[in-house]
Scaffold this motif. Structure first.
Motif, PDB file in Angstrom:
ATOM      1  N   THR A   1       0.816  -1.215   0.000  1.00 35.71           N
ATOM      2  CA  THR A   1       0.000   0.000   0.000  1.00 35.71           C
ATOM      3  C   THR A   1       0.850   1.266   0.000  1.00 35.71           C
ATOM      4  O   THR A   1       0.384   2.320  -0.413  1.00 35.71           O
ATOM      5  N   GLY A   2       2.091   1.184   0.428  1.00 40.12           N
ATOM      6  CA  GLY A   2       2.957   2.352   0.447  1.00 40.12           C
ATOM      7  C   GLY A   2       3.648   2.634  -0.872  1.00 40.12           C
ATOM      8  O   GLY A   2       4.353   3.632  -1.001  1.00 40.12           O
ATOM      9  N   LEU A   3       3.440   1.798  -1.882  1.00 36.26           N
ATOM     10  CA  LEU A   3       4.119   1.975  -3.162  1.00 36.26           C
ATOM     11  C   LEU A   3       3.334   2.902  -4.093  1.00 36.26           C
ATOM     12  O   LEU A   3       2.106   2.931  -4.060  1.00 36.26           O
ATOM     13  N   SER A   4       4.067   3.646  -4.915  1.00 34.41           N
ATOM     14  CA  SER A   4       3.423   4.509  -5.905  1.00 34.41           C
ATOM     15  C   SER A   4       3.027   3.670  -7.123  1.00 34.41           C
ATOM     16  O   SER A   4       3.383   2.494  -7.224  1.00 34.41           O
ATOM     17  N   LYS A   5       2.340   4.309  -8.052  1.00 34.91           N
ATOM     18  CA  LYS A   5       1.869   3.618  -9.255  1.00 34.91           C
ATOM     19  C   LYS A   5       3.046   3.074 -10.063  1.00 34.91           C
ATOM     20  O   LYS A   5       3.021   1.927 -10.502  1.00 34.91           O
ATOM     21  N   GLU A   6       4.077   3.877 -10.234  1.00 29.97           N
ATOM     22  CA  GLU A   6       5.247   3.456 -11.007  1.00 29.97           C
ATOM     23  C   GLU A   6       5.981   2.315 -10.308  1.00 29.97           C
ATOM     24  O   GLU A   6       6.450   1.380 -10.950  1.00 29.97           O
ATOM     25  N   GLU A   7       6.077   2.401  -8.992  1.00 31.74           N
ATOM     26  CA  GLU A   7       6.739   1.340  -8.232  1.00 31.74           C
ATOM     27  C   GLU A   7       5.959   0.038  -8.326  1.00 31.74           C
ATOM     28  O   GLU A   7       6.554  -1.045  -8.411  1.00 31.74           O
ATOM     29  N   LEU A   8       4.625   0.140  -8.311  1.00 27.63           N
ATOM     30  CA  LEU A   8       3.788  -1.053  -8.438  1.00 27.63           C
ATOM     31  C   LEU A   8       3.999  -1.726  -9.792  1.00 27.63           C
ATOM     32  O   LEU A   8       4.148  -2.948  -9.866  1.00 27.63           O
ATOM     33  N   VAL A   9       4.039  -0.931 -10.848  1.00 28.41           N
ATOM     34  CA  VAL A   9       4.233  -1.486 -12.189  1.00 28.41           C
ATOM     35  C   VAL A   9       5.599  -2.167 -12.279  1.00 28.41           C
ATOM     36  O   VAL A   9       5.724  -3.273 -12.813  1.00 28.41           O
ATOM     37  N   ALA A  10       6.627  -1.524 -11.717  1.00 28.29           N
ATOM     38  CA  ALA A  10       7.970  -2.103 -11.749  1.00 28.29           C
ATOM     39  C   ALA A  10       8.030  -3.391 -10.932  1.00 28.29           C
ATOM     40  O   ALA A  10       8.652  -4.376 -11.344  1.00 28.29           O
ATOM     41  N   LYS A  11       7.391  -3.391  -9.783  1.00 29.17           N
ATOM     42  CA  LYS A  11       7.399  -4.572  -8.915  1.00 29.17           C
ATOM     43  C   LYS A  11       6.645  -5.731  -9.569  1.00 29.17           C
ATOM     44  O   LYS A  11       7.058  -6.889  -9.456  1.00 29.17           O
TER      45      LYS A  11
ATOM     46  N   LEU B   1      -0.348  -7.169  -5.860  1.00 32.53           N
ATOM     47  CA  LEU B   1       0.171  -5.967  -6.511  1.00 32.53           C
ATOM     48  C   LEU B   1      -0.804  -5.455  -7.567  1.00 32.53           C
ATOM     49  O   LEU B   1      -1.043  -4.241  -7.655  1.00 32.53           O
ATOM     50  N   ASN B   2      -1.379  -6.354  -8.353  1.00 33.85           N
ATOM     51  CA  ASN B   2      -2.358  -5.948  -9.364  1.00 33.85           C
ATOM     52  C   ASN B   2      -3.595  -5.338  -8.724  1.00 33.85           C
ATOM     53  O   ASN B   2      -4.154  -4.367  -9.238  1.00 33.85           O
ATOM     54  N   THR B   3      -4.038  -5.880  -7.604  1.00 35.36           N
ATOM     55  CA  THR B   3      -5.193  -5.343  -6.896  1.00 35.36           C
ATOM     56  C   THR B   3      -4.913  -3.931  -6.418  1.00 35.36           C
ATOM     57  O   THR B   3      -5.740  -3.027  -6.583  1.00 35.36           O
TER      58      THR B   3
ATOM     59  N   VAL C   1      -5.276   2.123  -7.030  1.00 34.53           N
ATOM     60  CA  VAL C   1      -4.623   3.408  -7.285  1.00 34.53           C
ATOM     61  C   VAL C   1      -5.178   4.045  -8.554  1.00 34.53           C
ATOM     62  O   VAL C   1      -5.470   5.244  -8.580  1.00 34.53           O
ATOM     63  N   LYS C   2      -5.356   3.244  -9.606  1.00 34.04           N
ATOM     64  CA  LYS C   2      -5.894   3.772 -10.863  1.00 34.04           C
ATOM     65  C   LYS C   2      -7.318   4.280 -10.678  1.00 34.04           C
ATOM     66  O   LYS C   2      -7.690   5.331 -11.202  1.00 34.04           O
ATOM     67  N   ASN C   3      -8.135   3.537  -9.928  1.00 35.52           N
ATOM     68  CA  ASN C   3      -9.519   3.964  -9.686  1.00 35.52           C
ATOM     69  C   ASN C   3      -9.568   5.240  -8.865  1.00 35.52           C
ATOM     70  O   ASN C   3     -10.407   6.098  -9.092  1.00 35.52           O
ATOM     71  N   THR C   4      -8.671   5.367  -7.907  1.00 34.37           N
ATOM     72  CA  THR C   4      -8.617   6.562  -7.078  1.00 34.37           C
ATOM     73  C   THR C   4      -8.225   7.773  -7.922  1.00 34.37           C
ATOM     74  O   THR C   4      -8.804   8.846  -7.791  1.00 34.37           O
TER      75      THR C   4
END
Length: 70
Positions: free
Chosen positions: A7-17, A53-55, A60-63
């Motif tokens: 939950t502490g990751l940003s959108k870019e970090e989520l995609v990279a992870k 991570l996808n969830t 994040v995208k919906n927000t």
């Protein structure tokens, strides 16, 4: 990976992870195909991490889209 870490990751970090975990999953599957890996439950763990991570990425995208429409 714990949900509190995710939950502490940003959108870019989520995609990279997600990309990193998918690569890890493919390597695990390949290693398991060639010879039995020591702990095959790691494959399931990585799959669940990718799903978490996808969830979070979807949340994040919906927000972001909800704040843009206001």
């Amino acid at each position: 990976m714990k949900n509190s870490e995710i939950t502490g990751l940003s959108k870019e970090e989520l995609v990279a992870k997600i990309a990193e975990e998918k690569e890890s999953l493919s390597k695990l599957k390949f290693a398991h195909t060639i010879s039995a890996i020591e702990n095959p439950s790691r494959i399931a763990k990585v799959r669940k991490d990718i799903a978490r991570l996808n969830t979070e990425l979807t949340k994040v995208k919906n927000t972001e889209s909800a704040t843009e429409t206001k």
